[in-house]
Design a protein around this motif. Structure first.
Motif, PDB file in Angstrom:
ATOM      1  N   GLY A  43      29.483 -45.951  -1.732  1.00  0.00           N
ATOM      2  CA  GLY A  43      29.796 -44.556  -1.448  1.00  0.00           C
ATOM      3  C   GLY A  43      29.251 -43.613  -2.490  1.00  0.00           C
ATOM      4  O   GLY A  43      28.705 -42.546  -2.163  1.00  0.00           O
ATOM      5  N   TYR A  75      25.874 -34.961   3.533  1.00  0.00           N
ATOM      6  CA  TYR A  75      26.735 -36.078   3.144  1.00  0.00           C
ATOM      7  C   TYR A  75      27.859 -35.578   2.239  1.00  0.00           C
ATOM      8  O   TYR A  75      29.037 -35.936   2.416  1.00  0.00           O
ATOM      9  CB  TYR A  75      25.883 -37.125   2.424  1.00  0.00           C
ATOM     10  N   TYR A  79      31.780 -35.723   3.293  1.00  0.00           N
ATOM     11  CA  TYR A  79      32.500 -36.644   2.423  1.00  0.00           C
ATOM     12  C   TYR A  79      33.667 -35.935   1.741  1.00  0.00           C
ATOM     13  O   TYR A  79      34.818 -36.403   1.766  1.00  0.00           O
ATOM     14  CB  TYR A  79      31.511 -37.205   1.404  1.00  0.00           C
ATOM     15  N   PHE A 106      29.922 -47.000   8.137  1.00  0.00           N
ATOM     16  CA  PHE A 106      28.936 -46.671   7.109  1.00  0.00           C
ATOM     17  C   PHE A 106      27.637 -47.440   7.334  1.00  0.00           C
ATOM     18  O   PHE A 106      26.539 -46.899   7.155  1.00  0.00           O
ATOM     19  CB  PHE A 106      29.509 -47.004   5.727  1.00  0.00           C
ATOM     20  N   GLN A 129      27.621 -40.208   8.195  1.00  0.00           N
ATOM     21  CA  GLN A 129      27.716 -41.165   7.101  1.00  0.00           C
ATOM     22  C   GLN A 129      28.737 -40.695   6.057  1.00  0.00           C
ATOM     23  O   GLN A 129      29.502 -41.501   5.513  1.00  0.00           O
ATOM     24  CB  GLN A 129      26.344 -41.345   6.456  1.00  0.00           C
ATOM     25  N   ALA A 133      32.158 -42.603   4.827  1.00  0.00           N
ATOM     26  CA  ALA A 133      32.506 -42.827   3.424  1.00  0.00           C
ATOM     27  C   ALA A 133      33.884 -42.258   3.100  1.00  0.00           C
ATOM     28  O   ALA A 133      34.635 -42.839   2.306  1.00  0.00           O
ATOM     29  CB  ALA A 133      31.457 -42.194   2.519  1.00  0.00           C
ATOM     30  N   LEU A 137      36.308 -44.873   1.155  1.00  0.00           N
ATOM     31  CA  LEU A 137      36.522 -44.793  -0.287  1.00  0.00           C
ATOM     32  C   LEU A 137      37.975 -44.636  -0.714  1.00  0.00           C
ATOM     33  O   LEU A 137      38.394 -45.296  -1.680  1.00  0.00           O
ATOM     34  CB  LEU A 137      35.681 -43.647  -0.861  1.00  0.00           C
ATOM     35  N   ASN A 196      21.818 -50.114   2.346  1.00  0.00           N
ATOM     36  CA  ASN A 196      23.262 -50.153   2.568  1.00  0.00           C
ATOM     37  C   ASN A 196      23.680 -51.211   3.581  1.00  0.00           C
ATOM     38  O   ASN A 196      24.812 -51.703   3.530  1.00  0.00           O
ATOM     39  CB  ASN A 196      23.765 -48.790   3.073  1.00  0.00           C
ATOM     40  N   CYS A 200      26.863 -53.511   3.183  1.00  0.00           N
ATOM     41  CA  CYS A 200      28.014 -53.339   4.071  1.00  0.00           C
ATOM     42  C   CYS A 200      28.427 -54.660   4.707  1.00  0.00           C
ATOM     43  O   CYS A 200      29.627 -54.935   4.880  1.00  0.00           O
ATOM     44  CB  CYS A 200      27.692 -52.310   5.160  1.00  0.00           C
TER      45      CYS A 200
END
Length: 487
Positions: A43, A75, A79, A106, A129, A133, A137, A196, A200
């Protein structure tokens, strides 16, 4: 006197003798922490890894700079706006479950970013995305709070989490530069998103096998009114801070900033009303009455605001003023990243030796490092700055590693398990908003100074401002409780 018979010992042919010993609960818990920290690393990595790829994206599509700026900013906006809501979703529906959904989303949205064929497609994928996150997170911090109830183990786990934040910030610059330079399979900038996907996959499988569901999750209907006010308020404030300095503080961003600030004020009033009504607020007002949380938030804002701005400006200075390639710029960050890791590893020992003053002293050391960077930029010739910058970067990295390792634990000190998700979302929102504000505010100062006195003078003056923020962080740390980082 009869003897108590001893239990029979298995023979060499006994099949039970060959069975492996199951892992101890404590070992399994630390293995689960490693998986959760990998999710946190992704993240934070994705906030900064795109900065290195932005020039390549603009070149391939001949896109205007405003569109390219929205690739990292999209992002950041999504986020920051969704973090507290994501934390409360984990409190309500189970933190492991929401973490797994966030990791899966993600991975899908990262692949979508890599498959983008136009700026609008990429910006939309980045927004999604960021939302993924924001679900993933906050669960990490909340699960750590619940899984490590003992002070000593929790201090160590939260210290590792703080170190991961610093590692993600620096690794974004380093890994991004390496991936662009390697140009794997001719994919160019798309590899910064594709990296990623395997991460992931490892995180999802590891979490499914090792992380237990958190049974302390609180029941209750999600505070949709609070989520709407907070999301819109944060979006307005962060969007204005990101785009205002670049496009000029005209009526539109100024109005957007004022409206976002007003919505955040309404959010606080709404949360008090929800709590008085006996329902579950999105961000419980009682959190702000706790000394660790209420005093830790402004400290988090100062530290991460300065850190985000410095990493951004240093990368810009190396590539644009000194002519470094993305790979060369990435390599200049490596010694600072190494010392950040060393500071994180020695944090507990430093606290044991120096007591409560170890962490404020480390913050003061970051201020000294920034001053050394400013002096090196002013006095060293451009060809020798790569070496001249190293002493200041090493001091900054070492002190920053100690502060990052301690600060999150200090801020979460005393938070109840039922509020762990909301508190985690609140802290991460402060981190993200601080980094966006630091980049925007100090970046605007740098642009103004560079326009009149040159890029070198603009960078050195901006670093002096960041040194002042680091000194303020040291002062604020003196008022925080010192229990959490100590063994």
């Amino acid at each position: 006197m009869s003897r108590i018979p001893e239990p029979a010992r298995p023979s060499a042919r006994d099949p039970q003798r060959a069975l492996p010993t199951p892992p101890s609960p404590d070992r399994r818990r630390w293995a689960a922490l490693a998986v959760l920290l990998l999710g946190a690393f992704m993240g934070f990595l994705d906030i900064f890894i795109v900065n290195v790829a932005a020039p390549a994206i603009q070149t391939e599509w001949h896109a205007p700079f405003a569109d390219v700026q929205l690739v990292p900013a999209g992002y950041t906006l999504a986020y920051a706006a969704g973090l507290v809501t994501g934390g409360r979703l984990g409190d309500a529906f189970g933190r492991r479950r929401v973490f797994l959904y966030g990791v899966g989303a993600f991975a899908v949205t990262s692949a979508g970013c890599a498959l983008a064929t136009a700026p609008a497609f990429l910006i939309g994928a980045r927004l999604l995305q960021g939302l993924a996150a924001s679900a993933m997170l906050p669960q990490v911090l909340a699960l750590i709070q619940v899984a490590f109830p003992q002070d000593r183990a929790r201090a160590r786990a939260l210290g590792l989490y703080g170190a991961v934040i610093g590692a993600g910030v620096l690794a974004g610059q380093i890994l991004g530069g390496l991936l662009i330079a390697w140009d794997i399979a001719g994919l160019g900038w798309r590899t910064v998103f594709l990296v990623n996907v395997p991460l992931c996959a490892v995180t999802f499988v590891g979490a499914a096998l090792l992380v237990g569901e958190d049974r302390t999750a609180v029941a209750g209907r999600l505070d949709l009114g609070g989520a709407s006010l907070l999301g819109l308020g944060l979006f307005g404030v962060v969007h204005a801070l990101v785009t205002g300095p670049e496009r000029g503080w005209t009526a539109v961003p100024s109005c957007e900033l004022a409206t976002g600030t007003a919505l955040l004020g309404l959010f606080l009033a709404w949360e008090r009303r929800v709590e008085r009504a006996g329902r579950t607020p999105l961000l419980p007002p009682r959190l702000l009455a706790q000394h660790g949380f209420s005093r830790g938030l402004p400290t988090v804002v100062c530290f991460y605001g300065a850190n985000g701005a410095f990493v951004f400006l240093l990368a810009f200075h190396l590539q644009h003023a000194l002519g470094f390639s993305p790979l060369g710029s990435a390599l200049e960050f490596v010694p600072m990243a190494v010392l950040t890791s060393v500071g994180s590893a020695l944090c507990r020992r430093m606290v044991a030796c120096l007591g409560r003053w170890a962490v404020p002293a480390a913050a003061a050391l970051t201020a000294v490092g920034l001053l050394a960077v400013g002096v090196a930029v002013e006095t060293a010739a451009p060809g020798g700055q790569a070496v001249a910058l190293l002493p200041g970067l090493l001091l900054y990295g070492f002190g920053g590693g100690i502060v990052a390792t301690s600060l999150i634990g200090l801020t979460l000190d005393g938070v109840a398990a039922a509020d762990a998700g909301a508190a985690s979302g609140g802290i991460l929102t402060a981190v993200q908003a601080a980094e966006a504000a630091g980049v925007a505010g100090v970046g605007a100062l740098f642009a103004r100074l560079a326009a009149t006195g040159g890029a070198v003078r603009g960078f050195s003056a901006s670093v002096l401002v960041l040194a002042g923020l680091s000194a303020l962080t040291a002062v604020l740390l003196c008022f925080l409780p010192a229990r959490r980082p100590a063994p």
